[in-house]
Structures are given as C-alpha cells and as structure tokens.
Design a protein around this motif. Structure first.
Motif, PDB file in Angstrom:
ATOM      1  N   ILE A  68       0.841  -1.201   0.000  1.00 49.93           N
ATOM      2  CA  ILE A  68       0.000   0.000   0.000  1.00 49.93           C
ATOM      3  C   ILE A  68       0.875   1.250   0.000  1.00 49.93           C
ATOM      4  O   ILE A  68       0.589   2.220  -0.718  1.00 49.93           O
ATOM      5  N   HIS A  69       1.960   1.241   0.768  1.00 45.14           N
ATOM      6  CA  HIS A  69       2.886   2.376   0.778  1.00 45.14           C
ATOM      7  C   HIS A  69       3.455   2.606  -0.626  1.00 45.14           C
ATOM      8  O   HIS A  69       3.567   3.759  -1.081  1.00 45.14           O
ATOM      9  N   GLU A  70       3.820   1.537  -1.320  1.00 43.47           N
ATOM     10  CA  GLU A  70       4.356   1.653  -2.674  1.00 43.47           C
ATOM     11  C   GLU A  70       3.310   2.242  -3.629  1.00 43.47           C
ATOM     12  O   GLU A  70       3.627   3.108  -4.448  1.00 43.47           O
ATOM     13  N   ILE A  71       2.061   1.820  -3.493  1.00 47.00           N
ATOM     14  CA  ILE A  71       0.978   2.349  -4.335  1.00 47.00           C
ATOM     15  C   ILE A  71       0.795   3.845  -4.066  1.00 47.00           C
ATOM     16  O   ILE A  71       0.627   4.636  -5.003  1.00 47.00           O
ATOM     17  N   LYS A  72       0.854   4.251  -2.815  1.00 50.25           N
ATOM     18  CA  LYS A  72       0.698   5.672  -2.482  1.00 50.25           C
ATOM     19  C   LYS A  72       1.868   6.504  -3.008  1.00 50.25           C
ATOM     20  O   LYS A  72       1.689   7.654  -3.417  1.00 50.25           O
ATOM     21  N   ARG A  73       3.064   5.922  -3.029  1.00 46.07           N
ATOM     22  CA  ARG A  73       4.226   6.614  -3.607  1.00 46.07           C
ATOM     23  C   ARG A  73       4.017   6.802  -5.109  1.00 46.07           C
ATOM     24  O   ARG A  73       4.276   7.874  -5.663  1.00 46.07           O
ATOM     25  N   ILE A  74       3.507   5.774  -5.754  1.00 44.31           N
ATOM     26  CA  ILE A  74       3.209   5.858  -7.190  1.00 44.31           C
ATOM     27  C   ILE A  74       2.146   6.936  -7.430  1.00 44.31           C
ATOM     28  O   ILE A  74       2.255   7.724  -8.367  1.00 44.31           O
ATOM     29  N   ARG A  75       1.136   6.980  -6.583  1.00 46.34           N
ATOM     30  CA  ARG A  75       0.086   8.000  -6.704  1.00 46.34           C
ATOM     31  C   ARG A  75       0.708   9.399  -6.642  1.00 46.34           C
ATOM     32  O   ARG A  75       0.373  10.276  -7.433  1.00 46.34           O
ATOM     33  N   LYS A  76       1.602   9.601  -5.696  1.00 48.65           N
ATOM     34  CA  LYS A  76       2.247  10.909  -5.530  1.00 48.65           C
ATOM     35  C   LYS A  76       3.081  11.270  -6.756  1.00 48.65           C
ATOM     36  O   LYS A  76       3.038  12.393  -7.250  1.00 48.65           O
ATOM     37  N   ASN A  77       3.851  10.312  -7.271  1.00 45.98           N
ATOM     38  CA  ASN A  77       4.729  10.549  -8.416  1.00 45.98           C
ATOM     39  C   ASN A  77       3.981  10.581  -9.747  1.00 45.98           C
ATOM     40  O   ASN A  77       4.495  11.101 -10.728  1.00 45.98           O
ATOM     41  N   GLN A  78       2.818   9.966  -9.807  1.00 47.44           N
ATOM     42  CA  GLN A  78       1.971   9.862 -10.986  1.00 47.44           C
ATOM     43  C   GLN A  78       2.569   9.004 -12.100  1.00 47.44           C
ATOM     44  O   GLN A  78       2.180   9.107 -13.256  1.00 47.44           O
ATOM     45  N   TYR A  79       3.532   8.174 -11.744  1.00 46.53           N
ATOM     46  CA  TYR A  79       4.049   7.187 -12.702  1.00 46.53           C
ATOM     47  C   TYR A  79       4.557   5.971 -11.939  1.00 46.53           C
ATOM     48  O   TYR A  79       4.797   6.035 -10.736  1.00 46.53           O
ATOM     49  N   ALA A  80       4.701   4.878 -12.670  1.00 49.37           N
ATOM     50  CA  ALA A  80       5.202   3.641 -12.057  1.00 49.37           C
ATOM     51  C   ALA A  80       6.230   2.998 -12.979  1.00 49.37           C
ATOM     52  O   ALA A  80       6.159   3.125 -14.199  1.00 49.37           O
ATOM     53  N   VAL A  81       7.160   2.302 -12.362  1.00 47.07           N
ATOM     54  CA  VAL A  81       8.171   1.535 -13.079  1.00 47.07           C
ATOM     55  C   VAL A  81       8.114   0.119 -12.538  1.00 47.07           C
ATOM     56  O   VAL A  81       8.141  -0.090 -11.327  1.00 47.07           O
ATOM     57  N   SER A  82       8.012  -0.849 -13.427  1.00 45.19           N
ATOM     58  CA  SER A  82       8.030  -2.241 -12.967  1.00 45.19           C
ATOM     59  C   SER A  82       9.042  -3.035 -13.780  1.00 45.19           C
ATOM     60  O   SER A  82       9.263  -2.772 -14.961  1.00 45.19           O
ATOM     61  N   HIS A  83       9.655  -3.992 -13.100  1.00 47.83           N
ATOM     62  CA  HIS A  83      10.662  -4.871 -13.705  1.00 47.83           C
ATOM     63  C   HIS A  83      10.208  -6.314 -13.527  1.00 47.83           C
ATOM     64  O   HIS A  83       9.858  -6.715 -12.417  1.00 47.83           O
ATOM     65  N   ASP A  84      10.209  -7.065 -14.580  1.00 49.26           N
ATOM     66  CA  ASP A  84       9.957  -8.511 -14.526  1.00 49.26           C
ATOM     67  C   ASP A  84       8.597  -8.884 -13.941  1.00 49.26           C
ATOM     68  O   ASP A  84       8.418 -10.008 -13.491  1.00 49.26           O
ATOM     69  N   GLU A  85       7.629  -7.976 -13.899  1.00 49.07           N
ATOM     70  CA  GLU A  85       6.333  -8.301 -13.294  1.00 49.07           C
ATOM     71  C   GLU A  85       5.413  -9.037 -14.268  1.00 49.07           C
ATOM     72  O   GLU A  85       4.682  -9.916 -13.875  1.00 49.07           O
ATOM     73  N   GLY A  86       5.416  -8.655 -15.531  1.00 49.42           N
ATOM     74  CA  GLY A  86       4.579  -9.344 -16.511  1.00 49.42           C
ATOM     75  C   GLY A  86       5.306 -10.520 -17.140  1.00 49.42           C
ATOM     76  O   GLY A  86       4.737 -11.587 -17.340  1.00 49.42           O
ATOM     77  N   SER A  87       6.576 -10.305 -17.434  1.00 47.39           N
ATOM     78  CA  SER A  87       7.421 -11.325 -18.060  1.00 47.39           C
ATOM     79  C   SER A  87       8.854 -11.124 -17.590  1.00 47.39           C
ATOM     80  O   SER A  87       9.281  -9.977 -17.377  1.00 47.39           O
ATOM     81  N   ALA A  88       9.585 -12.203 -17.490  1.00 50.12           N
ATOM     82  CA  ALA A  88      10.995 -12.109 -17.111  1.00 50.12           C
ATOM     83  C   ALA A  88      11.733 -11.299 -18.167  1.00 50.12           C
ATOM     84  O   ALA A  88      11.526 -11.481 -19.365  1.00 50.12           O
ATOM     85  N   GLY A  89      12.562 -10.364 -17.723  1.00 53.09           N
ATOM     86  CA  GLY A  89      13.354  -9.556 -18.634  1.00 53.09           C
ATOM     87  C   GLY A  89      12.612  -8.368 -19.224  1.00 53.09           C
ATOM     88  O   GLY A  89      13.146  -7.667 -20.076  1.00 53.09           O
ATOM     89  N   ALA A  90      11.383  -8.119 -18.759  1.00 50.77           N
ATOM     90  CA  ALA A  90      10.586  -7.011 -19.290  1.00 50.77           C
ATOM     91  C   ALA A  90      10.564  -5.845 -18.317  1.00 50.77           C
ATOM     92  O   ALA A  90      10.761  -6.004 -17.116  1.00 50.77           O
ATOM     93  N   MET A  91      10.312  -4.673 -18.856  1.00 50.31           N
ATOM     94  CA  MET A  91      10.204  -3.456 -18.052  1.00 50.31           C
ATOM     95  C   MET A  91       9.002  -2.674 -18.547  1.00 50.31           C
ATOM     96  O   MET A  91       8.745  -2.617 -19.746  1.00 50.31           O
ATOM     97  N   CYS A  92       8.267  -2.082 -17.606  1.00 52.62           N
ATOM     98  CA  CYS A  92       7.090  -1.299 -17.958  1.00 52.62           C
ATOM     99  C   CYS A  92       7.155   0.055 -17.264  1.00 52.62           C
ATOM    100  O   CYS A  92       7.435   0.134 -16.070  1.00 52.62           O
ATOM    101  N   LEU A  93       6.909   1.104 -18.012  1.00 51.48           N
ATOM    102  CA  LEU A  93       6.794   2.460 -17.493  1.00 51.48           C
ATOM    103  C   LEU A  93       5.358   2.891 -17.754  1.00 51.48           C
ATOM    104  O   LEU A  93       4.857   2.720 -18.862  1.00 51.48           O
TER     105      LEU A  93
END
Length: 111
Positions: A33-58
């Motif tokens: 929840i803390h991470e989600i609130k940080r994303i809310r504040k920044n208005q963007y998210a970065v994820s690594h390997d969450e959908g597929s290994a070796g992938a990145m999502c902005l």
C-alpha cells in the motif's frame, strides 16, 4: 496494475489489496500500500519482470476518465532501461495532455 490501483481512494485501495491477498500471496500488505501511495504521488510507475521475465514497464496515470486509465511503454528491459527517464517524461506529458483533453470534454458537456 499498481498505477491503476494508485488512482483509487485510500478506502478502495485497501479493499482491493485485501481482495488481492485472498487470491494471491502478498507478503507485506502495508509495504504494498505504501508503494501504491508513492506511485500515486509521483503519478508514474516503473516495474521490472512483473509481466514477463526480462521485461520493463513504465506507466503514467491518466486523470478525468470514468475509470482508472494509463499510458504505458512495455518492452525488453535492455532496450527500455537506458531511456527510462526520457520515456517516463514523454509518458507523463502524454498522460497530462490526455487528462487535459478529457477534462475539457467533461466541462464542455456540463455547459
């Protein structure tokens, strides 16, 4: 998914996270929840390997839509990561432009 969750109210966020923990193993709910609130504040998210290994999502949040919406770039980490700052800035500009257009459309319909 975190960028979508970041657009919910605190109450709805907590409810959704509780539902996630019923179907998936979530180690630390408070940390998540803390991470989600940080994303809310920044208005963007970065994820690594969450959908597929070796992938990145902005992802950047789009405001003023009837439900949570985002714009995203998803691809191989080795191609996205070197340009992450540039891509994030472009995503945030695009999300802001879309949000502004949606806001104007809503205001025009209310007039």
């Amino acid at each position: 998914a975190k960028i979508l969750l970041s657009q919910l109210s605190d109450r709805e966020l907590e409810m959704r996270v509780r539902n996630i923990t019923l179907t998936h193993k979530l180690e630390d709910v408070a940390k998540y929840i803390h991470e989600i609130k940080r994303i809310r504040k920044n208005q963007y998210a970065v994820s690594h390997d969450e959908g597929s290994a070796g992938a990145m999502c902005l992802s950047a949040a789009v405001k003023h839509y009837i439900s949570p919406a985002v714009v995203s770039i998803y691809g191989p980490k080795e191609r996205v990561k070197p340009h992450a700052r540039e891509y994030t800035a472009m995503l945030m500009q695009a999300a802001q432009a879309i949000s502004q257009r949606l806001s104007e459309t809503i205001k025009a319909k209310q007039s």
